[in-house]
Design a protein around this motif. Structure first.
Motif, PDB file in Angstrom:
ATOM      1  N   UNK A  41       0.727  -1.170   0.042  1.00  0.00           N
ATOM      2  CA  UNK A  41       0.166  -0.166  -0.083  1.00  0.00           C
ATOM      3  C   UNK A  41       0.798   1.480  -0.076  1.00  0.00           C
ATOM      4  N   UNK A  42       1.797   1.513   0.902  1.00  0.00           N
ATOM      5  CA  UNK A  42       2.618   2.682   1.016  1.00  0.00           C
ATOM      6  C   UNK A  42       4.087   2.558   0.283  1.00  0.00           C
ATOM      7  N   UNK A  43       4.142   1.477  -0.551  1.00  0.00           N
ATOM      8  CA  UNK A  43       5.334   1.522  -1.136  1.00  0.00           C
ATOM      9  C   UNK A  43       5.868   2.631  -1.839  1.00  0.00           C
ATOM     10  N   UNK A  44       4.844   3.147  -2.772  1.00  0.00           N
ATOM     11  CA  UNK A  44       5.302   4.545  -3.549  1.00  0.00           C
ATOM     12  C   UNK A  44       5.810   5.698  -2.673  1.00  0.00           C
ATOM     13  N   UNK A  45       5.041   5.848  -1.472  1.00  0.00           N
ATOM     14  CA  UNK A  45       5.433   6.789  -0.692  1.00  0.00           C
ATOM     15  C   UNK A  45       6.697   6.573  -0.125  1.00  0.00           C
ATOM     16  N   UNK A  46       6.947   5.413   0.410  1.00  0.00           N
ATOM     17  CA  UNK A  46       8.150   5.339   1.214  1.00  0.00           C
ATOM     18  C   UNK A  46       9.333   5.421   0.436  1.00  0.00           C
ATOM     19  N   UNK A  47       9.261   5.127  -0.897  1.00  0.00           N
ATOM     20  CA  UNK A  47      10.386   5.090  -1.789  1.00  0.00           C
ATOM     21  C   UNK A  47      10.650   6.486  -2.452  1.00  0.00           C
ATOM     22  N   UNK A  48       9.898   7.291  -2.614  1.00  0.00           N
ATOM     23  CA  UNK A  48       9.731   8.391  -3.378  1.00  0.00           C
ATOM     24  C   UNK A  48      10.877   9.343  -2.950  1.00  0.00           C
ATOM     25  N   UNK A  49      11.645  10.225  -3.838  1.00  0.00           N
ATOM     26  CA  UNK A  49      12.510  11.387  -3.488  1.00  0.00           C
ATOM     27  C   UNK A  49      13.456  11.152  -2.230  1.00  0.00           C
ATOM     28  N   UNK A  50      14.444  10.072  -2.755  1.00  0.00           N
ATOM     29  CA  UNK A  50      15.466   9.682  -1.736  1.00  0.00           C
ATOM     30  C   UNK A  50      16.572  10.366  -2.501  1.00  0.00           C
ATOM     31  N   UNK A  51      17.056  11.729  -1.701  1.00  0.00           N
ATOM     32  CA  UNK A  51      17.810  12.393  -1.867  1.00  0.00           C
ATOM     33  C   UNK A  51      19.326  11.740  -1.696  1.00  0.00           C
ATOM     34  N   UNK A  52      20.187  12.197  -2.444  1.00  0.00           N
ATOM     35  CA  UNK A  52      21.553  11.794  -2.598  1.00  0.00           C
ATOM     36  C   UNK A  52      22.310  12.224  -1.366  1.00  0.00           C
TER      37      UNK A  52
END
Length: 269
Positions: free
Chosen positions: A139-150
């Motif tokens: 369910x929350x896969x997209x939220x958890x993984x988006x915008x992972x800054x360098x």
């Protein structure tokens, strides 16, 4: 769940055995959980990593989310030690030719068969960090993984912080707190005086071309994670379970991170 007729006396585990064991540890439908797993410690799983992932998804259901580290830490500068087995004379070629991170293709490194299976699972999402990514299904896969800054590997805004916001569970299957990635969030939030930045470099795609990019991020250190974790478990009465041959612990991430942040402030130099 039965013992194999070998001198090792390993357990043989089916999907049903794993579902029963995970439920018995307290994992529930709808849970968001970051899992760290040693399949070897569990025993012989009929169907291997696929069966374990199916069992985890069976337990958390359609409203749940499974997260695992899918790190590719060899996509760092050889000078940092990640290519210790290769001669220094090769380092320039490694820097020039190491493949740029592609979250759909680049395999995880040293994360185990279960994490690699989750990374390739239908519908899996993966974060964009070229060396410290996370994979998730549910369910929350997209939220958890988006915008992972360098520059923000494990701190606020990272996948670990999003899991904190979701009040996730931590599942340690056959491993100890030395593998408990969530403790790096506590490192980022702590204010101990020894904190310092590190310069890291990785191959990424920018504008359709491979680039070797250098960035600053917090230097992390897991040397005291076992001591910290054992102290937390004693103080909070964390219950240890058993699935097959593996010791299994399920605990909430949020209170652990809060406690560990204070512990680091008091015990780290």
């Amino acid at each position: 769940m039965t013992k194999a007729t070998t001198d090792e006396q390993r357990m043989i585990l089916t999907r049903e055995d794993l579902v029963q064991g995970l439920s018995g540890c307290g994992l529930k439908a709808g849970a968001t959980v970051i899992a760290h797993t040693s399949m070897r410690k569990l025993g012989f799983i009929v169907g291997g990593a696929e069966t374990l992932i199916r069992a985890l998804l069976d337990v958390v259901g359609e409203e749940g989310t499974i997260v695992m580290p899918s790190q590719t830490w060899k996509n760092l500068d050889p000078e940092s030690g990640v290519h210790w087995e290769e001669p220094e004379a090769w380092w320039p070629l490694i820097r020039e030719h190491w493949p740029a991170y592609d979250k759909r293709v680049t395999p995880s490194i040293g994360m185990g068969a279960a994490a690699e299976m989750l990374r390739t699972w239908p519908g899996a999402e993966r974060s964009d960090h070229p060396a410290r990514s996370f994979a998730a299904v549910g369910k929350h896969a997209a939220y958890v993984t988006q915008y992972h800054d360098l520059r923000n590997i494990f701190g606020d805004g990272s996948p670990l912080a999003k899991l904190y916001d979701l009040d996730c569970d931590i599942l340690l299957i056959g491993v100890g707190h030395e593998k408990n990635t969530s403790l790096h969030l506590a490192e980022c939030r702590s204010t101990h005086p020894g904190k310092q930045l590190a310069r890291e470099s990785s191959a990424i795609m920018t504008g359709g071309k491979r680039s070797w990019v250098t960035y600053e991020t917090l230097a992390v250190d897991d040397a005291d994670f076992v001591r910290l974790g054992e102290a937390y478990e004693r103080e909070h009465g964390v219950i240890s379970h058993r699935i097959g041959g593996a010791e299994v612990r399920l605990l909430k991430q949020r209170p652990l991170v809060d406690w560990a942040t204070a512990w680091m402030n008091a015990n780290r130099k």
